[in-house]
Design a protein around this motif. Structure first.
Motif, PDB file in Angstrom:
ATOM      1  N   TYR A  65      72.883 -11.038 -34.132  1.00 39.42           N
ATOM      2  CA  TYR A  65      71.807 -10.186 -34.455  1.00 39.42           C
ATOM      3  C   TYR A  65      70.667 -10.951 -35.039  1.00 39.42           C
ATOM      4  O   TYR A  65      69.619 -10.986 -34.510  1.00 39.42           O
ATOM      5  CB  TYR A  65      72.073  -9.114 -35.466  1.00 39.42           C
ATOM      6  CG  TYR A  65      71.170  -8.191 -35.635  1.00 39.42           C
ATOM      7  CD1 TYR A  65      71.136  -6.803 -34.770  1.00 39.42           C
ATOM      8  CD2 TYR A  65      70.327  -8.278 -36.669  1.00 39.42           C
ATOM      9  CE1 TYR A  65      70.043  -6.115 -34.887  1.00 39.42           C
ATOM     10  CE2 TYR A  65      69.189  -7.438 -36.754  1.00 39.42           C
ATOM     11  CZ  TYR A  65      69.058  -6.215 -36.193  1.00 39.42           C
ATOM     12  OH  TYR A  65      67.910  -5.389 -36.211  1.00 39.42           O
ATOM     13  N   ARG A  99      79.142  -5.059 -27.215  1.00 41.66           N
ATOM     14  CA  ARG A  99      80.160  -3.965 -27.638  1.00 41.66           C
ATOM     15  C   ARG A  99      79.140  -2.681 -28.179  1.00 41.66           C
ATOM     16  O   ARG A  99      79.642  -1.393 -27.937  1.00 41.66           O
ATOM     17  CB  ARG A  99      80.804  -4.520 -29.135  1.00 41.66           C
ATOM     18  CG  ARG A  99      82.291  -4.117 -28.936  1.00 41.66           C
ATOM     19  CD  ARG A  99      82.788  -4.725 -30.323  1.00 41.66           C
ATOM     20  NE  ARG A  99      82.899  -6.380 -29.919  1.00 41.66           N
ATOM     21  CZ  ARG A  99      82.807  -7.291 -30.795  1.00 41.66           C
ATOM     22  NH1 ARG A  99      82.153  -7.184 -32.130  1.00 41.66           N
ATOM     23  NH2 ARG A  99      83.005  -8.504 -30.340  1.00 41.66           N
ATOM     24  N   GLN A 100      77.911  -2.952 -28.655  1.00 39.91           N
ATOM     25  CA  GLN A 100      77.131  -1.983 -28.998  1.00 39.91           C
ATOM     26  C   GLN A 100      76.714  -1.086 -27.585  1.00 39.91           C
ATOM     27  O   GLN A 100      76.698   0.135 -27.803  1.00 39.91           O
ATOM     28  CB  GLN A 100      75.713  -2.524 -29.619  1.00 39.91           C
ATOM     29  CG  GLN A 100      74.931  -1.583 -30.185  1.00 39.91           C
ATOM     30  CD  GLN A 100      73.726  -2.167 -31.073  1.00 39.91           C
ATOM     31  OE1 GLN A 100      73.644  -3.553 -31.299  1.00 39.91           O
ATOM     32  NE2 GLN A 100      72.563  -1.467 -31.115  1.00 39.91           N
ATOM     33  N   GLU A 105      78.277   2.417 -27.892  1.00 41.78           N
ATOM     34  CA  GLU A 105      77.403   3.415 -28.462  1.00 41.78           C
ATOM     35  C   GLU A 105      76.513   4.203 -27.544  1.00 41.78           C
ATOM     36  O   GLU A 105      75.759   4.834 -27.846  1.00 41.78           O
ATOM     37  CB  GLU A 105      76.590   2.855 -29.588  1.00 41.78           C
ATOM     38  CG  GLU A 105      77.538   2.256 -30.746  1.00 41.78           C
ATOM     39  CD  GLU A 105      76.739   1.613 -31.720  1.00 41.78           C
ATOM     40  OE1 GLU A 105      75.560   1.464 -31.872  1.00 41.78           O
ATOM     41  OE2 GLU A 105      77.506   0.558 -32.252  1.00 41.78           O
ATOM     42  N   PRO A 136      70.415  -5.524 -27.791  1.00 40.37           N
ATOM     43  CA  PRO A 136      71.296  -4.515 -26.754  1.00 40.37           C
ATOM     44  C   PRO A 136      70.590  -4.347 -25.299  1.00 40.37           C
ATOM     45  O   PRO A 136      71.200  -4.320 -24.309  1.00 40.37           O
ATOM     46  CB  PRO A 136      71.290  -3.368 -27.480  1.00 40.37           C
ATOM     47  CG  PRO A 136      70.633  -3.794 -28.837  1.00 40.37           C
ATOM     48  CD  PRO A 136      70.060  -5.005 -29.171  1.00 40.37           C
TER      49      PRO A 136
END
Lengths: 299, 271
Positions: free
Chosen positions: B32, B53-54, B58, B237
């Motif tokens: 990040y 992963r995000q 999500e 992302p």
């Protein structure tokens, strides 16, 4: 039973006609119907918000023609189309000629050079927006490193820069198609032509001017026409990258038509815009064909 | 001399062509803090799969991807099948089928999509197919049909007629000659047409936006537009999501790019 069999035989004998039906039906539903519907809708006050439609004559057309936004978008469309296509052609030509000169490593070069062509519009938009971002963009940093700018520039939100940047992105996307097509045309030029030119003592530039360019000119002409249609009608590159902004700086005709129809719900007006849009494209293509009429393959 | 300059030009062009892809992939693999820094980190100190992963956990990324696969896959099957049928007709017809197919391709290009899509959506709404995959599959089938037809007409031309005539002498029906003899011989052409149709359907945005609207049913391109397209851009992302979106089409594209142009240029030279 015999009736059924003779019907099957009849159908089988006319299979060539039957085989045109599924595709033909698709074209009728998805292309012909919307086209005709559009011509009708342009003469009515059809709106997404209200049911029904009344015939209003040429009212949509007069509104459209007297709307300064239309002419602003038309100007943007011409800048967008002509400069993108010229840039794509030039870069594609230079790249193809350079590739033709190489002995080793041609295939890896080719594969790298066609990558932009594979970008979906949404990925093109996001990756370039990130590259050009005013705060985190790498472009600004690279330009500051070489001293071309002193501080980060918000490229896509500055009205004067937005259109040139969109054209640059479009050149990036479209030059690979030109390059590969021109390369294919170059390989079709008979090698004897160059051999005899070299025996007469011709250099690279003379060969280029008197053999290469004249022989690929018909291909270049077709490419320019195909590409002009494609770029002029393109909607999603601009819609997804700038949304037509800042303040209409990149609103081309398809984006304008979308705003009128889908955001203001005015389908009648939108239909008239798309008819005017096709007329403008037709004029542009007619100008090309007229300007390029002398360009023919040498006998 | 010209050769040295050529390599220089190619090096610059390649850098220009590939840089957005390289930067996209590199960003997607950074942690990040490295993405949100200026000056940017050119060589990351460490790698991270956090953004992947995000995106995959999500957001409904995989469900969008499955929707795209369903729609693009179905449209590919139909457009290649219809294109093969029409292409065979045109290749065997006495009239100049090839030119007709060529004009159909040009005509399909000439009409702006923006003109077609909203009336077509109106038609779908009338018959209760708004927000349905059927409508979108029909649209993509049609968008790819002219090109498939054009490509395959050429292909069928190159198959010797004697093969079919032998079949006719043996008393086979035309329909079984087509499916048993002609189609298998045209497999390479069918593959190119299929890959092209799949890529263009997978990448398409406008029809999906209008026909499917918002919601879980959406395909990948519009899904990306909705879930990462807000005002505060989530670059990390976003770059992970766009990388994942591009992988299948990039690989397919590199496999067939040479074939896509050959036919087009030959057509341009002949006409």
């Amino acid at each position: 039973m015999t009736a059924l069999r003779s019907l099957a035989g009849f159908l089988d004998r006319h299979l060539a006609i039957l085989f045109l039906i599924p595709g033909g039906l698709c074209l009728a539903l998805v292309t012909a119907y919307p086209f005709v519907f559009n011509l009708w809708a342009s003469l009515t006050d059809l709106n997404l918000m209200y049911p029904g439609a009344m015939f209003v004559g040429l009212e949509n057309y007069t509104k459209t023609i007297f709307d300064p936004e239309l002419w602003h978008s038309a100007k943007n469309s011409l800048v967008w189309t002509i400069s993108s296509v010229l840039g794509q052609l030039l870069l594609g030509l230079i790249g193809a000629l350079a590739l033709e000169q190489t002995r080793k490593g041609r295939e890896p070069f080719r594969l790298i050079l066609v990558v932009p062509w594979a970008f979906p519009a949404i990925v093109l938009a996001y990756s370039w927006r990130f590259l050009l971002d005013a705060v985190y963009g790498v472009t600004n940093h690279l330009l500051m490193l070489v001293g071309l700018i002193d501080a980060p520039v918000p490229w896509l939100t500055t009205p004067d820069y937005a259109m040139p940047i969109m054209v640059l992105i479009n050149i990036w996307f479209g030059f690979p198609f030109m390059l590969v097509s021109i390369l294919a045309a170059l390989t079709m030029i008979p090698a004897q032509l160059y051999e005899s030119a070299r025996m007469d003592g011709a250099g690279y530039w003379q060969e280029l001017r008197h053999i290469t360019l004249p022989l690929i000119m018909p291909v270049l002409r077709s490419l320019v026409i195909l590409r002009t249609i494609f770029v002029f009608n393109n909607f999603d590159f601009i819609f997804l990258t700038t949304g037509g902004g800042p303040v209409d700086a990149t609103t081309t005709l398809p984006v304008y038509a979308f705003q009128v129809g889908w955001q203001r719900y005015d389908l009648g007006r939108m239909a008239s815009v798309s008819v005017v849009m096709m007329l403008i494209l037709g004029l542009l293509l007619a100008t090309y064909v007229y300007a390029l009429r002398k360009v023919r393959a040498p006998q | 001399m010209t050769r040295t300059i050529s390599y220089l030009i190619l090096a610059v062009l390649c850098a220009f062509a590939i840089f957005p892809l390289v930067w996209m992939i590199a960003t997607s693999l950074k942690p990040y803090a490295d993405v949100y820094s200026f000056p940017p980190h050119y060589i990351p100190e460490h790698w991270s799969l956090g953004f992947y992963r995000q995106v995959t956990q999500e957001t409904p990324f995989f469900s969008y991807m499955a929707n795209s696969a369903i729609v693009a896959g179905s449209a590919t099957v139909f457009s290649v099948l219809f294109g093969a049928m029409a292409g065979w007709s045109l290749a065997r017809a006495r009239f100049r089928g090839r030119e007709i197919a060529l004009y159909a391709v040009l005509l399909a290009y000439l009409l702006p999509q923006i003109l077609i899509v909203i009336p077509f959506f109106g038609l779908l709404a009338k018959v209760g197919l708004a927000n349905s995959y059927t409508g979108l599959i029909l649209a993509y089938t049609t968008l790819n049909f002219p090109f498939s037809t054009w490509l395959l007409t050429d292909y069928f031309r190159s198959i010797p007629r004697e093969i079919e005539e032998q079949g006719q002498i043996d008393g086979a029906h035309n329909i079984s000659i087509f499916f048993r003899l002609v189609l298998p011989l045209a497999t390479p052409g069918l593959a190119v047409a299929a890959i092209f149709a799949f890529i263009s359907s997978w990448n398409e945005f406008l029809y999906a936006l209008i026909i499917l609207g918002n919601g879980e049913k959406q395909v990948l391109t519009v899904g990306l537009y909705n879930f990462v397209g807000g005002e505060n851009a989530q670059w990390g992302p976003m770059m992970a999501a766009t990388t994942l979106t591009m992988i299948p089409t990039l690989l397919l594209f590199l496999a067939v790019q040479r074939r896509l142009v050959g036919g087009l240029t030959a057509g341009a030279v002949k006409s």
